[in-house]
Scaffold this active site. Structure first.
Site, mmCIF file in Angstrom:
data_model
loop_
_atom_site.group_PDB
_atom_site.id
_atom_site.type_symbol
_atom_site.label_atom_id
_atom_site.label_comp_id
_atom_site.label_asym_id
_atom_site.label_seq_id
_atom_site.Cartn_x
_atom_site.Cartn_y
_atom_site.Cartn_z
ATOM 1 N N HIS A 174 -2.998 2.218 -5.566
ATOM 2 C CA HIS A 174 -3.417 0.876 -5.174
ATOM 3 C C HIS A 174 -3.500 -0.067 -6.372
ATOM 4 O O HIS A 174 -3.481 -1.292 -6.190
ATOM 5 C CB HIS A 174 -4.777 0.956 -4.478
ATOM 6 C CG HIS A 174 -4.923 -0.004 -3.344
ATOM 7 N ND1 HIS A 174 -4.141 0.047 -2.206
ATOM 8 C CD2 HIS A 174 -5.752 -1.069 -3.173
ATOM 9 C CE1 HIS A 174 -4.494 -0.927 -1.388
ATOM 10 N NE2 HIS A 174 -5.458 -1.628 -1.949
ATOM 11 N N TYR B 283 -9.201 -11.401 -6.765
ATOM 12 C CA TYR B 283 -8.274 -11.302 -7.895
ATOM 13 C C TYR B 283 -8.448 -12.442 -8.886
ATOM 14 O O TYR B 283 -7.999 -12.342 -10.028
ATOM 15 C CB TYR B 283 -6.826 -11.245 -7.385
ATOM 16 C CG TYR B 283 -6.574 -10.018 -6.548
ATOM 17 C CD1 TYR B 283 -6.591 -8.744 -7.116
ATOM 18 C CD2 TYR B 283 -6.356 -10.112 -5.181
ATOM 19 C CE1 TYR B 283 -6.379 -7.609 -6.350
ATOM 20 C CE2 TYR B 283 -6.153 -8.983 -4.405
ATOM 21 C CZ TYR B 283 -6.173 -7.747 -4.995
ATOM 22 O OH TYR B 283 -5.982 -6.623 -4.234
ATOM 23 N N HIS C 57 -3.605 -10.143 3.926
ATOM 24 C CA HIS C 57 -5.048 -10.284 4.108
ATOM 25 C C HIS C 57 -5.332 -11.272 5.243
ATOM 26 O O HIS C 57 -4.729 -12.343 5.304
ATOM 27 C CB HIS C 57 -5.714 -10.812 2.834
ATOM 28 C CG HIS C 57 -5.763 -9.804 1.732
ATOM 29 N ND1 HIS C 57 -5.962 -10.147 0.404
ATOM 30 C CD2 HIS C 57 -5.653 -8.449 1.750
ATOM 31 C CE1 HIS C 57 -5.962 -9.050 -0.335
ATOM 32 N NE2 HIS C 57 -5.779 -8.013 0.457
ATOM 33 N N ARG D 82 0.868 -1.176 0.000
ATOM 34 C CA ARG D 82 0.000 0.000 0.000
ATOM 35 C C ARG D 82 0.905 1.226 0.000
ATOM 36 O O ARG D 82 2.050 1.168 0.448
ATOM 37 C CB ARG D 82 -0.894 0.018 1.239
ATOM 38 C CG ARG D 82 -1.832 -1.198 1.349
ATOM 39 C CD ARG D 82 -2.632 -1.150 2.644
ATOM 40 N NE ARG D 82 -3.558 -2.278 2.747
ATOM 41 C CZ ARG D 82 -3.270 -3.440 3.319
ATOM 42 N NH1 ARG D 82 -2.056 -3.637 3.845
ATOM 43 N NH2 ARG D 82 -4.164 -4.413 3.366
ATOM 44 N N LYS E 17 -1.976 -2.560 7.867
ATOM 45 C CA LYS E 17 -3.406 -2.489 8.136
ATOM 46 C C LYS E 17 -3.780 -3.519 9.192
ATOM 47 O O LYS E 17 -3.375 -4.677 9.116
ATOM 48 C CB LYS E 17 -4.188 -2.742 6.844
ATOM 49 C CG LYS E 17 -5.664 -2.416 6.949
ATOM 50 C CD LYS E 17 -6.328 -2.514 5.598
ATOM 51 C CE LYS E 17 -7.805 -2.137 5.688
ATOM 52 N NZ LYS E 17 -8.470 -2.203 4.369
ATOM 53 N N ARG F 164 -0.712 -2.533 -6.403
ATOM 54 C CA ARG F 164 -0.900 -3.658 -5.477
ATOM 55 C C ARG F 164 -1.845 -4.683 -6.083
ATOM 56 O O ARG F 164 -1.589 -5.896 -6.010
ATOM 57 C CB ARG F 164 -1.448 -3.112 -4.157
ATOM 58 C CG ARG F 164 -1.797 -4.159 -3.103
ATOM 59 C CD ARG F 164 -2.200 -3.468 -1.808
ATOM 60 N NE ARG F 164 -2.923 -4.316 -0.893
ATOM 61 C CZ ARG F 164 -2.372 -5.111 0.012
ATOM 62 N NH1 ARG F 164 -1.055 -5.183 0.107
ATOM 63 N NH2 ARG F 164 -3.114 -5.840 0.837
#
Length: 320
Positions: free
Chosen positions: A266, A301, A292, A135, A160, A269
């Site tokens: 982004h 994705y 994640h 990020r 995150k 990414r």
């Protein structure tokens, strides 16, 4: 500028619990919006009914995204649960509509076309975003100690959700990255002569007052100017603000004739994840590299690949 004692209490409560400054600013923003919506009534005199009305207003009249409404809810939950100590319990409010939007992904040729329009630190920064799936804030917060040239890895600190993780470092950018590190050390050395250094986590700065002199704590992308530390007020050098690379990207996208696409920081990414899956990497590996918590987040994705779900192709392909 005078600050509300009530908001200061909320800030202190968040800092005592180790919340990030970004989360602090976001929560304070939504708590202010909540108070203004109810004509400056004090939150202690309001409860579930007022919270429900505010959240429904965001969905009905402001048409906010579902995640925006969730953040507002989290801010108010923190206010009532942790600060006022009066949980509002179950709420019956109108939820914002949730649309599934597929991420914008560039081809490898398009990635190269954009990178070719960038120079210096901007080209290095976006190479890191694509090469490691970072990020933009994670990239800007990288410090010298987070780079492992031997293992070709980057360590993302306090990402995150407050999580650390390791991701990939491309060998192609090592020479440029080493040059940038040398430049950063020169800046740090000049700052140290004035008793100044990179901004540090508040508690660490208190425990190790001279840590700002250690090269490992220097940002790879330091800001051009000095600024007061957001917590201590002491003069320091923070990392580059994210507005600078965003402006550079906008120009590069236009030069690459790709301004018809919705490309942001982004996007690099998203492209990192998609290209790894296209090359045969398993989804669990990609999930770990992206940081994640749930593999379902990574599975989006699979929907932007040229061939979906275990190589299934269009039936039209079989006709010719």
């Amino acid at each position: 500028m005078k600050t509300s004692p009530f908001l200061n209490t909320i800030r202190q409560s968040m800092r005592a619990r180790g919340y990030s400054l970004r989360t602090e600013k976001t929560y304070i923003y939504w708590i202010k919006q909540y108070i203004v919506f109810h004509k400056l009534k004090h939150p202690s005199s309001m409860a579930a009914q007022e919270v429900t009305a505010f959240l429904s207003h965001l969905a009905n009249h402001n048409n906010v995204a579902v995640n925006t409404q969730k953040v507002a809810l989290n801010a108010l939950a923190f206010l009532y649960n942790k600060v006022l100590k009066t949980p509002f319990g179950e709420l019956d409010f109108k939820h914002a509509k949730q649309y599934r939007r597929l991420p914008v992904v560039l081809s490898t040729l398009e990635i190269k076309a954009v990178l070719d329009q960038l120079e210096g630190k901007d080209k290095l920064l976006f190479s890191l975003l694509y090469g490691g799936g970072l990020r933009i804030t994670e990239c800007l917060r990288l410090r010298i100690q987070d780079i492992d040239f031997d293992r070709l890895s980057l360590t993302v600190r306090d990402g995150k959700g407050g999580k650390d993780r390791c991701t990939l470092l491309s060998s192609l950018i090592i020479p440029t990255l080493k040059e940038k590190i040398v430049e950063a050390k020169v800046i740090q050395a000049e700052d140290n002569k004035q008793g100044i250094g990179p901004s540090l986590p508040y508690q660490l700065g208190k425990k190790y007052p001279n840590a700002f002199r250690q090269s490992g704590w220097m940002y790879i992308f330091p800001s051009i100017g000095l600024c007061p530390h957001p917590l201590t007020g002491e003069l320091c050098r923070h990392h580059l603000h994210d507005s600078a690379p965003r402006k550079s990207l906008k120009k590069a996208v236009k030069k690459a004739n790709l301004d018809h696409k919705r490309i942001s920081c982004h996007t690099f990414r998203h492209s990192f994840a998609t290209h790894l899956l296209q090359s045969g990497r398993d989804i669990r590996t990609v999930q770990e590299l992206l940081g994640h918590s749930d593999v379902k987040t990574t599975q989006i994705y699979t929907h932007v690949l040229g061939q979906h779900f275990a190589g299934t192709a269009s039936p039209l392909d079989a006709l010719f």
